[in-house]
Design an enzyme around this catalytic site. Sequence first.
Site, PDB file in Angstrom:
ATOM      1  N   MET A   1     -44.480 103.699  55.244  1.00  0.00           N
ATOM      2  CA  MET A   1     -45.912 103.365  55.296  1.00  0.00           C
ATOM      3  C   MET A   1     -46.271 102.827  56.673  1.00  0.00           C
ATOM      4  O   MET A   1     -45.452 102.174  57.318  1.00  0.00           O
ATOM      5  CB  MET A   1     -46.204 102.310  54.211  1.00  0.00           C
ATOM      6  CG  MET A   1     -47.626 101.791  54.149  1.00  0.00           C
ATOM      7  SD  MET A   1     -47.972 100.397  55.243  1.00  0.00           S
ATOM      8  CE  MET A   1     -47.799  99.013  54.133  1.00  0.00           C
TER       9      MET A   1
ATOM     10  N   LYS B   1     -58.699  92.368  48.657  1.00  0.00           N
ATOM     11  CA  LYS B   1     -58.445  90.925  48.714  1.00  0.00           C
ATOM     12  C   LYS B   1     -59.810  90.266  48.557  1.00  0.00           C
ATOM     13  O   LYS B   1     -60.785  90.737  49.167  1.00  0.00           O
ATOM     14  CB  LYS B   1     -57.808  90.565  50.057  1.00  0.00           C
ATOM     15  CG  LYS B   1     -57.349  89.132  50.175  1.00  0.00           C
ATOM     16  CD  LYS B   1     -56.647  88.886  51.514  1.00  0.00           C
ATOM     17  CE  LYS B   1     -56.148  87.467  51.608  1.00  0.00           C
ATOM     18  NZ  LYS B   1     -55.519  87.177  52.915  1.00  0.00           N
TER      19      LYS B   1
ATOM     20  N   ASP C   1     -48.101  95.816  65.567  1.00  0.00           N
ATOM     21  CA  ASP C   1     -46.813  95.127  65.363  1.00  0.00           C
ATOM     22  C   ASP C   1     -45.775  95.785  66.262  1.00  0.00           C
ATOM     23  O   ASP C   1     -44.810  95.153  66.692  1.00  0.00           O
ATOM     24  CB  ASP C   1     -46.299  95.279  63.922  1.00  0.00           C
ATOM     25  CG  ASP C   1     -47.227  94.684  62.891  1.00  0.00           C
ATOM     26  OD1 ASP C   1     -48.009  93.798  63.252  1.00  0.00           O
ATOM     27  OD2 ASP C   1     -47.150  95.122  61.721  1.00  0.00           O
TER      28      ASP C   1
ATOM     29  N   ASP D   1     -44.737  92.226  50.826  1.00  0.00           N
ATOM     30  CA  ASP D   1     -45.696  91.748  51.823  1.00  0.00           C
ATOM     31  C   ASP D   1     -45.732  90.228  51.718  1.00  0.00           C
ATOM     32  O   ASP D   1     -46.664  89.651  51.167  1.00  0.00           O
ATOM     33  CB  ASP D   1     -47.078  92.355  51.573  1.00  0.00           C
ATOM     34  CG  ASP D   1     -48.037  91.979  52.689  1.00  0.00           C
ATOM     35  OD1 ASP D   1     -47.572  91.431  53.705  1.00  0.00           O
ATOM     36  OD2 ASP D   1     -49.246  92.209  52.555  1.00  0.00           O
TER      37      ASP D   1
HETATM   38  C1  GLT Z   1     -51.976  91.168  56.405  1.00  0.00           C
HETATM   39  C2  GLT Z   1     -52.474  91.060  54.990  1.00  0.00           C
HETATM   40  C3  GLT Z   1     -51.701  91.944  54.089  1.00  0.00           C
HETATM   41  C4  GLT Z   1     -51.885  93.397  54.374  1.00  0.00           C
HETATM   42  C5  GLT Z   1     -51.323  93.801  55.664  1.00  0.00           C
HETATM   43  C6  GLT Z   1     -51.669  95.239  55.925  1.00  0.00           C
HETATM   44  S1  GLT Z   1     -51.736  92.759  56.940  1.00  0.00           S
HETATM   45  O1  GLT Z   1     -50.773  90.501  56.535  1.00  0.00           O
HETATM   46  O2  GLT Z   1     -52.379  89.719  54.567  1.00  0.00           O
HETATM   47  O3  GLT Z   1     -51.995  91.692  52.756  1.00  0.00           O
HETATM   48  O4  GLT Z   1     -51.164  94.119  53.402  1.00  0.00           O
HETATM   49  O5  GLT Z   1     -52.758  95.394  56.768  1.00  0.00           O
HETATM   50 MN    MN Z   2     -50.777  93.046  51.574  1.00  0.00          MN
HETATM   51 MN    MN Z   3     -51.435  88.570  51.166  1.00  0.00          MN
END
Ligand code: GLT
Ligand code: MN
Ligand code: MN
Length: 389
Positions: free
Chosen positions: A90, A185, A59, A289
């Site tokens: 972070m 995720k 970034d 985020d």
């Molecule tokens: C990406 C992802 C996020 C993460 C980021 C960190 S990048 O946008 O969807 O959930 O936290 O790598």
């Molecule tokens: Mn994230």
């Molecule tokens: Mn996300």
Amino acid sequence: MSDLYEPKPEHKFTFGLWTVGSIGKDQFGVPVREPLSPVDLVYLLADVGAYGVNFHDNDLVPFDATPAERDKIVSDFKKALASTGLKVPMATANLFNHPIFKDGAFTSNDPQVRKFALQKTMQAIDLGVDLGAEVFVFWGGREGVESDATKDPLLGLKRFREALNFLCEYVIDQHYNLKFALESKPNEPRGDIYLPTTGAMLGFIPTLDHPDMVGVNPEFAHEMMAGLNFLHAVAQAWEMGKLFHIDLNDQNSIRFDQDWRFGSFSIKQSFFLVKFLEDVGYTGSRHFDAHAFRTENYEGVKDFARGCMRTYLIFKEKAARFNQDPEIQALLKEINADDGAMNNFDGIYTAEKANMLKSYRFDVKALSERGMMYERLDQLTIDLLLGVR
Ligand code: GLT
Ligand code: MN
Ligand code: MN
């Protein structure tokens, strides 16, 4: 009153460069906003009242930048941080965008890609630490498969563990003050991502060589994508001393990762999350985020960022009211009433206690017929959140 909702440094509100810097491209459409430079984004975040800015290596410094370009970018960024007072709590590495990572980074089937990922991460750690980061996030977006024919899941875990062990040693060797936070995720961009939930990450951490250096970075939307209760994941992480960071955003149930403005959709869940973080005294970053709707220009991006923080602070104030509301508190007291009749069975196991308990006669009918008054309590919560209380 309205000052209550003004972001201040002590609130530790942070955004990623990739969040307010999102140019609004998606699977079906090209970008809708011109990219802003990292320096411009620092000023934008200072303007809306954020405390800090986080970033992936790329970034800030493009993947193919020369060392001279890198130095110039970093020095300009440092100047912007110094003049705005923004912090970098972070940092992270982008291990998912470049084609080299198409089969993952630490878990790629190609040994050269795995080592390239380690090299890139060590450089990203150096960069993050140079800018003040004390938490390094690992989001393994490509660490997974579309088909289990292609990769052995045991090998996936082994490779991920070996990479983290190597990187922990690197941090120790460099005498960095840096902790790792693992972000899960369930899917997207891979069909299935390894260690898909915060609970899975919490189970994985004790298998590492330096579990004390590693915690989690739970994300609201990611847990929702798995159909789970985000607060419960956060509570478990907190209880284990592993809540090193948190990604706040929102999401409409089990869909693709929407990364919406915090608190914009899941109002009750977000409220109880904020109440939890404030009640337990979480002191880490409140990192958003998320990104603005694709419909927005940069004024809309600012509205989005202000909205995340404002909603957090509204919930914080509502949480204080919840804790002071006489009717709610009286109800909670009644619900949790304890007349001491069971005290004899408390504490550690003894054979005597077990025998006593085995012969104790419970009034099963009365216990079964007791109303818990949860409808009333939940409606009082709704009244409070909807502003009629
Ligand atoms: C990406 C992802 C996020 C993460 C980021 C960190 S990048 O946008 O969807 O959930 O936290 O790598
Ligand atoms: Mn994230
Ligand atoms: Mn996300």
